[in-house]
Design a protein around this motif. Sequence first.
Motif, PDB file in Angstrom:
ATOM      1  N   ASP A  66       6.138  10.310 -10.868  1.00 38.14           N
ATOM      2  CA  ASP A  66       4.806   9.699 -10.891  1.00 38.14           C
ATOM      3  C   ASP A  66       4.789   8.452 -10.012  1.00 38.14           C
ATOM      4  OD1 ASP A  66       4.121  11.691 -12.645  1.00 38.14           O
ATOM      5  OD2 ASP A  66       4.404  10.467 -14.441  1.00 38.14           O
ATOM      6  N   ARG A  67       4.025   8.522  -8.919  1.00 32.81           N
ATOM      7  CA  ARG A  67       4.090   7.471  -7.923  1.00 32.81           C
ATOM      8  C   ARG A  67       2.705   7.086  -7.423  1.00 32.81           C
ATOM      9  NH1 ARG A  67       9.483   7.763  -6.951  1.00 32.81           N
ATOM     10  NH2 ARG A  67       9.398   6.082  -5.433  1.00 32.81           N
ATOM     11  N   ALA A  68       2.620   5.862  -6.893  1.00 32.83           N
ATOM     12  CA  ALA A  68       1.378   5.379  -6.282  1.00 32.83           C
ATOM     13  C   ALA A  68       1.610   5.177  -4.793  1.00 32.83           C
ATOM     14  CB  ALA A  68       0.949   4.062  -6.926  1.00 32.83           C
ATOM     15  N   GLU A  69       0.566   5.420  -4.007  1.00 29.25           N
ATOM     16  CA  GLU A  69       0.618   5.190  -2.563  1.00 29.25           C
ATOM     17  C   GLU A  69      -0.330   4.041  -2.226  1.00 29.25           C
ATOM     18  OE1 GLU A  69       2.806   6.713  -0.824  1.00 29.25           O
ATOM     19  OE2 GLU A  69       3.371   8.213  -2.330  1.00 29.25           O
ATOM     20  N   CYS A  70      -0.089   3.404  -1.094  1.00 30.73           N
ATOM     21  CA  CYS A  70      -0.941   2.286  -0.700  1.00 30.73           C
ATOM     22  C   CYS A  70      -1.210   2.327   0.802  1.00 30.73           C
ATOM     23  CB  CYS A  70      -0.298   0.953  -1.075  1.00 30.73           C
ATOM     24  SG  CYS A  70       1.206   0.556  -0.135  1.00 30.73           S
ATOM     25  N   ASN A  71      -2.185   1.525   1.248  1.00 34.02           N
ATOM     26  CA  ASN A  71      -2.479   1.427   2.676  1.00 34.02           C
ATOM     27  C   ASN A  71      -1.665   0.297   3.293  1.00 34.02           C
ATOM     28  OD1 ASN A  71      -3.769  -0.963   1.905  1.00 34.02           O
ATOM     29  ND2 ASN A  71      -5.818  -0.048   1.956  1.00 34.02           N
ATOM     30  N   THR A  85      -2.837  14.451  -8.323  1.00 37.32           N
ATOM     31  CA  THR A  85      -3.023  13.331  -7.406  1.00 37.32           C
ATOM     32  C   THR A  85      -4.437  12.778  -7.591  1.00 37.32           C
ATOM     33  OG1 THR A  85      -1.490  14.255  -5.772  1.00 37.32           O
ATOM     34  CG2 THR A  85      -3.028  12.574  -5.004  1.00 37.32           C
ATOM     35  N   TYR A  86      -4.523  11.609  -8.208  1.00 38.12           N
ATOM     36  CA  TYR A  86      -5.813  10.960  -8.456  1.00 38.12           C
ATOM     37  C   TYR A  86      -6.255  10.230  -7.192  1.00 38.12           C
ATOM     38  CZ  TYR A  86      -5.192  11.843 -13.454  1.00 38.12           C
ATOM     39  OH  TYR A  86      -5.024  12.437 -14.683  1.00 38.12           O
ATOM     40  N   LYS A  87      -7.521  10.394  -6.833  1.00 38.85           N
ATOM     41  CA  LYS A  87      -8.062   9.813  -5.611  1.00 38.85           C
ATOM     42  C   LYS A  87      -9.117   8.759  -5.953  1.00 38.85           C
ATOM     43  CE  LYS A  87      -6.067  12.864  -2.691  1.00 38.85           C
ATOM     44  NZ  LYS A  87      -5.223  12.515  -1.529  1.00 38.85           N
ATOM     45  N   ASP A  88      -9.844   8.334  -4.911  1.00 35.10           N
ATOM     46  CA  ASP A  88     -10.965   7.406  -5.048  1.00 35.10           C
ATOM     47  C   ASP A  88     -10.552   6.181  -5.865  1.00 35.10           C
ATOM     48  OD1 ASP A  88     -13.537   6.488  -4.664  1.00 35.10           O
ATOM     49  OD2 ASP A  88     -14.336   7.488  -6.446  1.00 35.10           O
ATOM     50  N   VAL A  89      -9.471   5.543  -5.448  1.00 33.76           N
ATOM     51  CA  VAL A  89      -8.951   4.382  -6.167  1.00 33.76           C
ATOM     52  C   VAL A  89      -9.767   3.141  -5.811  1.00 33.76           C
ATOM     53  CG1 VAL A  89      -6.930   2.951  -6.575  1.00 33.76           C
ATOM     54  CG2 VAL A  89      -6.640   5.390  -6.141  1.00 33.76           C
ATOM     55  N   LYS A  90     -10.300   2.484  -6.837  1.00 39.54           N
ATOM     56  CA  LYS A  90     -11.115   1.285  -6.631  1.00 39.54           C
ATOM     57  C   LYS A  90     -10.709   0.208  -7.628  1.00 39.54           C
ATOM     58  CE  LYS A  90     -15.176   3.811  -4.947  1.00 39.54           C
ATOM     59  NZ  LYS A  90     -16.617   4.122  -5.193  1.00 39.54           N
ATOM     60  N   LYS A  91     -10.772  -1.039  -7.174  1.00 41.52           N
ATOM     61  CA  LYS A  91     -10.437  -2.153  -8.049  1.00 41.52           C
ATOM     62  C   LYS A  91     -11.603  -2.421  -8.991  1.00 41.52           C
ATOM     63  CE  LYS A  91      -8.308  -5.632  -6.191  1.00 41.52           C
ATOM     64  NZ  LYS A  91      -8.017  -6.888  -5.441  1.00 41.52           N
ATOM     65  N   VAL A 104      -9.600   8.603  -9.883  1.00 38.89           N
ATOM     66  CA  VAL A 104     -10.366   9.751 -10.378  1.00 38.89           C
ATOM     67  C   VAL A 104      -9.632  11.061 -10.131  1.00 38.89           C
ATOM     68  CG1 VAL A 104     -12.556  10.998 -10.202  1.00 38.89           C
ATOM     69  CG2 VAL A 104     -12.518   8.507  -9.982  1.00 38.89           C
ATOM     70  N   HIS A 105      -9.604  11.920 -11.144  1.00 36.06           N
ATOM     71  CA  HIS A 105      -9.048  13.272 -11.024  1.00 36.06           C
ATOM     72  C   HIS A 105      -9.926  14.056 -10.046  1.00 36.06           C
ATOM     73  CE1 HIS A 105      -7.676  17.289 -12.010  1.00 36.06           C
ATOM     74  NE2 HIS A 105      -6.815  16.824 -12.917  1.00 36.06           N
ATOM     75  N   PRO A 106      -9.343  14.667  -9.004  1.00 35.53           N
ATOM     76  CA  PRO A 106     -10.150  15.321  -7.963  1.00 35.53           C
ATOM     77  C   PRO A 106     -10.936  16.539  -8.432  1.00 35.53           C
ATOM     78  CG  PRO A 106      -7.830  15.852  -7.686  1.00 35.53           C
ATOM     79  CD  PRO A 106      -7.902  14.801  -8.741  1.00 35.53           C
ATOM     80  N   GLU A 107     -10.528  17.154  -9.538  1.00 34.51           N
ATOM     81  CA  GLU A 107     -11.208  18.361 -10.004  1.00 34.51           C
ATOM     82  C   GLU A 107     -12.082  18.115 -11.231  1.00 34.51           C
ATOM     83  OE1 GLU A 107      -8.214  21.284 -10.608  1.00 34.51           O
ATOM     84  OE2 GLU A 107      -7.567  21.307  -8.518  1.00 34.51           O
ATOM     85  N   THR A 108     -11.565  17.402 -12.210  1.00 36.34           N
ATOM     86  CA  THR A 108     -12.307  17.210 -13.460  1.00 36.34           C
ATOM     87  C   THR A 108     -13.206  15.977 -13.433  1.00 36.34           C
ATOM     88  OG1 THR A 108     -10.583  15.864 -14.506  1.00 36.34           O
ATOM     89  CG2 THR A 108     -10.391  18.263 -14.693  1.00 36.34           C
ATOM     90  N   GLY A 109     -12.909  15.040 -12.537  1.00 34.15           N
ATOM     91  CA  GLY A 109     -13.677  13.804 -12.509  1.00 34.15           C
ATOM     92  C   GLY A 109     -13.222  12.793 -13.543  1.00 34.15           C
TER      93      GLY A 109
END
Length: 355
Positions: A66-71, A85-91, A104-109
């Motif tokens: 279980d890992r996090a990626e960053c810019n 892989t959870y997307k749309d990461v916002k502070k 956010v979960h890409p399929e279930t929301g």
Amino acid sequence: LQEDRIPDEAFEMCGRSLNDWYRDVARANGSVLDPDKPDTIDPTVWAKIKAIGDALRKTAQDAYPDRAECNADGQLTEVKLGGVTYKDVKKLGPGGGGVVYRAVHPETGEAIVIKTPIGFVANSAISENDHQSLRREGMSHRAVSGGEHGECPKNILGMKGMVMAPNGAPLIAMDLADAGDADDYTNAMGACESSGLMSEPARQAMMAAQMRDIMLGMKAMQAKGMTHHDLKSANVFLTGDGTFKVADFGLAEHVDGHDSPVLGLDEFTPGYAPPELLGTGAVTQKSDNFTLGEILERVTDPLRKQGVYAERFSSANPGPSRKTTSDGGFSKETSLDRVINRLKDPDPSKRQSID
């Protein structure tokens, strides 16, 4: 992996900092090491300890799924958790001594939150203090959430897992409580009553339901042999289905029983601290019960923090509901007064249990 859950041993091992690894290696070698003062031991021994510690940590963390990626700026961009892989990461903003992100979960929301230290940059070194704070909170939250095999109690904010940041920080992944906190709820209900939109009995009934959830959360935590020590309305969250959940376990400790002392604790939220923290007596699970009494007094008294009520309360000077006579005894008490007064008894041994 066991039934798609990270084993407790792997969770503990991969949350260690480099200094934790160095101390473990030194201990195995029969040495006592302060990683901040490596010049106190033989340089050759220190070089070997460091090399082994670095290798052990890399091996453990490389295997952690279980890992996090960053810019490039060190801001989180995606989170891999439980094979998703959870997307749309916002502070979302600050909270509970750190900063939380929403993913956010890409399929279930489905949305989850990731807790990081204040000022956290995922591709830069993290301080030892921040690392240990995250590690301690993560271990405590995992324990009260059921650990490797157990189920999370209904009134505890669920922990989804630990996510490894690029810099090795053990970030905490949790369920999203999307309806605010108990402080917001209490203020909103008070405003509804003050404006005439809600009757006083109706507000009291809703406050009673709120306190029941909070007490059930603390009862579950105490049943697992833990204390909270940072309990307050702002650390209790409300989910969309109307359930209150106890959260924020950064100061939590493990104890043997209700009256077993906690060693080395010197923190409590001002205004919620029990008398024994400021004077004599041991801090125990009964100290959390005092805080429950304070929360109960706040949520059931619409005049709290207004006028003379703001000045009359302190941890050493119980609030308006604690009615006393000239000889120091209790005067007329409602059933609510009795509960509050017993929970906030200056003598911890006389405080009511959550039961």
